[in-house]
Write a protein that holds these residues in place. Structure first.
Motif, PDB file in Angstrom:
ATOM      1  N   VAL A 127      -4.811  -9.521  21.086  1.00 30.66           N
ATOM      2  CA  VAL A 127      -4.632  -8.327  20.248  1.00 30.66           C
ATOM      3  C   VAL A 127      -3.478  -8.482  19.257  1.00 30.66           C
ATOM      4  O   VAL A 127      -3.056  -7.507  18.640  1.00 30.66           O
ATOM      5  CB  VAL A 127      -4.400  -7.060  21.119  1.00 30.66           C
ATOM      6  N   MET A 128      -2.985  -9.700  19.074  1.00 29.12           N
ATOM      7  CA  MET A 128      -1.871  -9.886  18.154  1.00 29.12           C
ATOM      8  C   MET A 128      -2.252  -9.626  16.696  1.00 29.12           C
ATOM      9  O   MET A 128      -1.406  -9.431  15.836  1.00 29.12           O
ATOM     10  CB  MET A 128      -1.291 -11.298  18.308  1.00 29.12           C
TER      11      MET A 128
ATOM     12  N   GLU B  10      -0.740 -19.993   4.334  1.00 31.82           N
ATOM     13  CA  GLU B  10       0.327 -20.102   5.328  1.00 31.82           C
ATOM     14  C   GLU B  10       0.528 -18.786   6.068  1.00 31.82           C
ATOM     15  O   GLU B  10       0.617 -18.763   7.310  1.00 31.82           O
ATOM     16  CB  GLU B  10       1.625 -20.515   4.631  1.00 31.82           C
ATOM     17  N   ARG B  11       0.594 -17.679   5.336  1.00 31.53           N
ATOM     18  CA  ARG B  11       0.826 -16.382   5.971  1.00 31.53           C
ATOM     19  C   ARG B  11      -0.369 -15.940   6.812  1.00 31.53           C
ATOM     20  O   ARG B  11      -0.210 -15.346   7.885  1.00 31.53           O
ATOM     21  CB  ARG B  11       1.167 -15.329   4.917  1.00 31.53           C
ATOM     22  N   PHE B  12      -1.568 -16.229   6.331  1.00 30.04           N
ATOM     23  CA  PHE B  12      -2.763 -15.856   7.091  1.00 30.04           C
ATOM     24  C   PHE B  12      -2.834 -16.646   8.394  1.00 30.04           C
ATOM     25  O   PHE B  12      -3.118 -16.090   9.455  1.00 30.04           O
ATOM     26  CB  PHE B  12      -4.015 -16.109   6.244  1.00 30.04           C
ATOM     27  N   GLN B  13      -2.579 -17.944   8.323  1.00 31.83           N
ATOM     28  CA  GLN B  13      -2.594 -18.791   9.520  1.00 31.83           C
ATOM     29  C   GLN B  13      -1.581 -18.291  10.541  1.00 31.83           C
ATOM     30  O   GLN B  13      -1.878 -18.211  11.747  1.00 31.83           O
ATOM     31  CB  GLN B  13      -2.282 -20.233   9.138  1.00 31.83           C
ATOM     32  N   LYS B  14      -0.408 -17.937  10.105  1.00 34.43           N
ATOM     33  CA  LYS B  14       0.634 -17.453  11.007  1.00 34.43           C
ATOM     34  C   LYS B  14       0.254 -16.123  11.632  1.00 34.43           C
ATOM     35  O   LYS B  14       0.496 -15.885  12.827  1.00 34.43           O
ATOM     36  CB  LYS B  14       1.957 -17.315  10.248  1.00 34.43           C
ATOM     37  N   ALA B  15      -0.380 -15.249  10.851  1.00 33.79           N
ATOM     38  CA  ALA B  15      -0.709 -13.900  11.330  1.00 33.79           C
ATOM     39  C   ALA B  15      -1.908 -13.894  12.268  1.00 33.79           C
ATOM     40  O   ALA B  15      -1.900 -13.211  13.295  1.00 33.79           O
ATOM     41  CB  ALA B  15      -0.976 -12.976  10.146  1.00 33.79           C
ATOM     42  N   TYR B  16      -2.949 -14.663  11.936  1.00 33.18           N
ATOM     43  CA  TYR B  16      -4.207 -14.571  12.678  1.00 33.18           C
ATOM     44  C   TYR B  16      -4.532 -15.805  13.504  1.00 33.18           C
ATOM     45  O   TYR B  16      -5.555 -15.844  14.197  1.00 33.18           O
ATOM     46  CB  TYR B  16      -5.366 -14.277  11.709  1.00 33.18           C
ATOM     47  N   GLY B  17      -3.678 -16.812  13.417  1.00 27.28           N
ATOM     48  CA  GLY B  17      -3.867 -17.985  14.262  1.00 27.28           C
ATOM     49  C   GLY B  17      -4.988 -18.894  13.827  1.00 27.28           C
ATOM     50  O   GLY B  17      -5.400 -19.780  14.575  1.00 27.28           O
TER      51      GLY B  17
END
Length: 304
Positions: A191-192, A235-242
């Motif tokens: 649920v992150m 980069e931000r999407f990868q960090k946020a949604y894995g």
């Protein structure tokens, strides 16, 4: 902004819709197949002991007071362990006048479960349930908030009054919100994505994907929607949604395809086009790799 402020902002904008409830009653040791629903399914155990079984994950134990939210298009079954009596009638607990489903097996002991189909949305976007990948479970006896909401929900369903539908929606939203925040507080990676929704730029790109997964999205177009450069957005999407944006979009397209296969009788080639695949063969390969069966076999399973 603190993490709890981010979560408060997102949870405060959740919206929920519920279809009519049903009572599933299992007498003796038996299994009731529930198939898969194009939307999410909420189960609340009124009495009995057993488990909720899935095709590709570990079963969840069930006992009175257990609340479970199953993601869209996940095949699952109720399994009654039998044994001691629950003290509830087989199919009309607490006088509820609801749609009823009954399964009978050997031995004694009833399990009675209240079920409903749900859609979960955010900011007028009702594809949010596509982000839920794993079932959520909560024992309401461990949460005063959920326990009060469930008790009030049962009262509303048993004693119809003016505004009943609106009250049921509010009470269900309380239950689901409590399930989500318990998992957030436990740092459950499933649920992150909730905290990531608070990023305004990422939300614009995510909403574009949720609203129209079959559109001709690209990394460039999504980055532009987010108001970022390609590298910054990725980069931000990868960090946020894995996961990378285009891989996430592919998962979303396949999830939406599963819903369409469950709901519609359109040709598979047409469904492939609706979710953004140029060819049926490419769609079939991707769907089979994701779901473990071809689109046709998946659809045929909806009819059994």
């Amino acid at each position: 902004m603190e993490d709890h402020d981010l979560h408060d902002r997102i949870l405060g904008e959740l919206d929920i819709r519920a279809e009519p409830f049903a009572v599933c009653a299992l007498q003796g040791t038996c299994t009731m197949g529930l198939g898969r629903n194009p939307g999410a399914t909420l189960h609340y155990v009124l009495g009995g002991q057993g488990q909720l079984s899935f095709q590709s994950r570990e079963p969840l134990p069930l006992s009175p007071g257990r609340l479970v939210l199953v993601p869209a298009c996940v095949t699952h079954s109720l399994c009654n362990a039998g044994g001691g009596q629950t003290g509830l009638p087989a199919c009309k607990p607490a006088g509820l006048n609801l749609q009823e489903h009954l399964e009978k097996g050997e031995g004694s002991g009833n399990m009675v479960v209240l079920c409903s189909n749900l859609s979960l949305g955010l900011r007028n976007t009702h594809g949010l349930i596509d982000l839920l990948r794993a079932p959520l479970s909560l024992d309401v006896t461990t949460s005063a908030t959920a326990e009060r909401a469930v008790q009030a929900l049962m009262t509303e369903m048993t004693h119809p009054r003016v505004g009943r539908r609106a009250m049921i929606r509010v009470l269900l939203l309380q239950c689901v919100t409590e399930m989500l925040r318990v998992r957030i507080e436990a740092h459950d990676p499933a649920v992150m994505w909730i905290a990531a929704l608070a990023d305004p730029g990422l939300w614009l790109a995510l909403r574009a994907m949720l609203d129209s997964p079959g559109a001709a999205h690209s990394l460039e177009s999504l980055a532009a929607a987010a108001g970022m450069s390609r590298s910054r957005f990725a980069e931000r999407f990868q960090k946020a949604y894995g996961t990378a944006p285009m891989a996430f979009l592919r998962q979303l397209r396949l999830a939406r395809a599963a819903q369409l296969l469950s709901e519609r009788r359109e040709p598979i080639k047409r469904i492939a086009q609706l979710v953004g695949f140029d060819s049926r063969s490419a769609f079939t390969r991707a769907f089979t790799a994701s779901r473990g069966q071809s689109p046709r076999a998946f659809r045929d399973g909806c009819d059994t």
